[in-house]
Motif scaffolding. Structure first.
Motif, PDB file in Angstrom:
ATOM      1  N   GLU A  73       0.842  -1.197   0.000  1.00 56.17           N
ATOM      2  CA  GLU A  73       0.000   0.000   0.000  1.00 56.17           C
ATOM      3  C   GLU A  73       0.876   1.246   0.000  1.00 56.17           C
ATOM      4  OE1 GLU A  73      -3.279   2.215   2.923  1.00 56.17           O
ATOM      5  OE2 GLU A  73      -2.354   0.290   3.514  1.00 56.17           O
ATOM      6  N   HIS A  74       0.780   2.070  -1.045  1.00 58.37           N
ATOM      7  CA  HIS A  74       1.484   3.351  -1.042  1.00 58.37           C
ATOM      8  C   HIS A  74       1.034   4.200  -2.232  1.00 58.37           C
ATOM      9  CE1 HIS A  74       4.149   1.403  -4.041  1.00 58.37           C
ATOM     10  NE2 HIS A  74       4.410   2.627  -4.433  1.00 58.37           N
ATOM     11  N   GLN A  75       1.429   5.480  -2.200  1.00 55.38           N
ATOM     12  CA  GLN A  75       1.173   6.410  -3.292  1.00 55.38           C
ATOM     13  C   GLN A  75       2.444   7.199  -3.550  1.00 55.38           C
ATOM     14  OE1 GLN A  75      -1.891   9.359  -2.591  1.00 55.38           O
ATOM     15  NE2 GLN A  75      -2.247   9.654  -4.773  1.00 55.38           N
ATOM     16  N   ASP A  76       2.790   7.398  -4.816  1.00 49.70           N
ATOM     17  CA  ASP A  76       4.001   8.128  -5.177  1.00 49.70           C
ATOM     18  C   ASP A  76       3.732   9.631  -5.087  1.00 49.70           C
ATOM     19  OD1 ASP A  76       6.040   9.480  -6.786  1.00 49.70           O
ATOM     20  OD2 ASP A  76       6.631   7.486  -7.419  1.00 49.70           O
ATOM     21  N   PRO A  77       4.507  10.366  -4.257  1.00 43.24           N
ATOM     22  CA  PRO A  77       4.242  11.805  -4.114  1.00 43.24           C
ATOM     23  C   PRO A  77       4.614  12.625  -5.341  1.00 43.24           C
ATOM     24  CG  PRO A  77       6.188  11.182  -2.852  1.00 43.24           C
ATOM     25  CD  PRO A  77       5.585   9.909  -3.358  1.00 43.24           C
ATOM     26  N   PRO A  80       1.415  11.223  -8.177  1.00 43.94           N
ATOM     27  CA  PRO A  80       0.350  10.713  -7.311  1.00 43.94           C
ATOM     28  C   PRO A  80      -0.709   9.887  -8.020  1.00 43.94           C
ATOM     29  CG  PRO A  80       0.208  13.099  -7.557  1.00 43.94           C
ATOM     30  CD  PRO A  80       1.516  12.677  -8.147  1.00 43.94           C
ATOM     31  N   LYS A  83      -1.008   4.932  -7.487  1.00 46.46           N
ATOM     32  CA  LYS A  83      -1.422   4.542  -6.149  1.00 46.46           C
ATOM     33  C   LYS A  83      -1.740   3.056  -6.158  1.00 46.46           C
ATOM     34  CE  LYS A  83      -4.708   5.765  -2.479  1.00 46.46           C
ATOM     35  NZ  LYS A  83      -5.857   6.645  -2.124  1.00 46.46           N
ATOM     36  N   TYR A  84      -1.295   2.351  -5.125  1.00 45.25           N
ATOM     37  CA  TYR A  84      -1.497   0.898  -5.104  1.00 45.25           C
ATOM     38  C   TYR A  84      -1.911   0.459  -3.705  1.00 45.25           C
ATOM     39  CZ  TYR A  84      -0.810  -4.039  -6.155  1.00 45.25           C
ATOM     40  OH  TYR A  84      -1.009  -5.393  -6.354  1.00 45.25           O
ATOM     41  N   ASP A  85      -2.884  -0.440  -3.659  1.00 48.36           N
ATOM     42  CA  ASP A  85      -3.325  -1.036  -2.395  1.00 48.36           C
ATOM     43  C   ASP A  85      -3.924  -2.397  -2.713  1.00 48.36           C
ATOM     44  OD1 ASP A  85      -4.166  -1.643   0.131  1.00 48.36           O
ATOM     45  OD2 ASP A  85      -5.610  -0.012   0.315  1.00 48.36           O
ATOM     46  N   SER A 165       3.354  -0.520   4.050  1.00 54.71           N
ATOM     47  CA  SER A 165       2.875   0.778   3.571  1.00 54.71           C
ATOM     48  C   SER A 165       4.003   1.784   3.724  1.00 54.71           C
ATOM     49  CB  SER A 165       1.631   1.242   4.341  1.00 54.71           C
ATOM     50  OG  SER A 165       1.949   1.490   5.693  1.00 54.71           O
TER      51      SER A 165
END
Length: 206
Positions: A73-77, A80, A83-85, A165
């Motif tokens: 689970e994370h999002q690239d700043p 953006p 996003k993956y979960d 995460s």
């Protein structure tokens, strides 16, 4: 092997009668503490392997760090939209494909804090990530600082990720400043695959 190591450490510690906190030492609680130290080291190495799998684009290594039902689970700043979960194993080919567009990467892991509870554990580790990518024909350095949060589970003596995460604390995106001398040999430049010297260096020097 681990039990042998624990036994040896207990023997070496026999002259000590108390722990730092004043707790009376017994063979049982010393063995439990030694086992916790070993578990924490095993977990730390899984975290390090995860970082290596990204920088060397080693899909098999990355997959080996998750249990089959483990999740990512994370999002690239910087981007953006990414996003993956979902399932960790399913994330591996997505990550490998995304990293193909990057020219250089490096992930540094530090400050691991690990809490072990039987065959389960949680961890926080700081991450510093460096990426070189291209925007409109110009090389850019994407530099990210954050922390990985993990849930681990041990099965048959092996620790793997159940959930990971990432929280990002800061980021920079600037024109790349790297300079490679014209005569710098590719022999000494890191490779983003199994051609990297780290894969055969130990075997070659045994």
């Amino acid at each position: 092997m681990k039990r042998i190591l624990i036994g040896a450490l207990i023997a070496l510690s026999a002259a000590t009668t108390t722990f730092a906190g004043g707790e009376r030492m017994t063979k049982k609680n010393l063995e439990e503490r030694m086992m916790e130290v070993i578990d924490k080291q095993d977990i730390t190495e899984v975290i390090y392997k995860y970082a290596r799998s990204l920088d060397r684009m080693d899909a098999d290594l990355m997959k080996s760090t998750y249990w089959p039902e483990g999740t990512e689970e994370h999002q690239d700043p910087l981007f953006p939209v990414f996003k993956y979960d979902d399932n960790g194993h399913k994330f591996v080919p997505i990550a490998m494909k995304g990293f193909e567009s990057l020219k250089y990467t490096q992930h540094r892991i530090s400050n691991p804090l690990i809490e072990v509870d039987g065959d389960r554990a949680t961890a926080e580790a700081y991450v510093w990530a460096y990426h070189v990518h291209e925007e409109d024909g110009v090389d850019k350095e994407g530099i990210l600082g954050g922390r990985h949060l993990f849930r681990f589970e041990k099965r048959d003596g092996e620790w793997k990720i159940m959930h990971r995460s990432t929280i990002f604390d800061w980021n920079q995106n600037q024109d790349a400043t790297a300079i490679w001398g014209g005569d710098y040999s590719d022999k000494y430049k890191g490779k983003r695959n199994r051609e990297d010297d780290s894969y055969n260096y130990i075997q070659r020097n045994k």
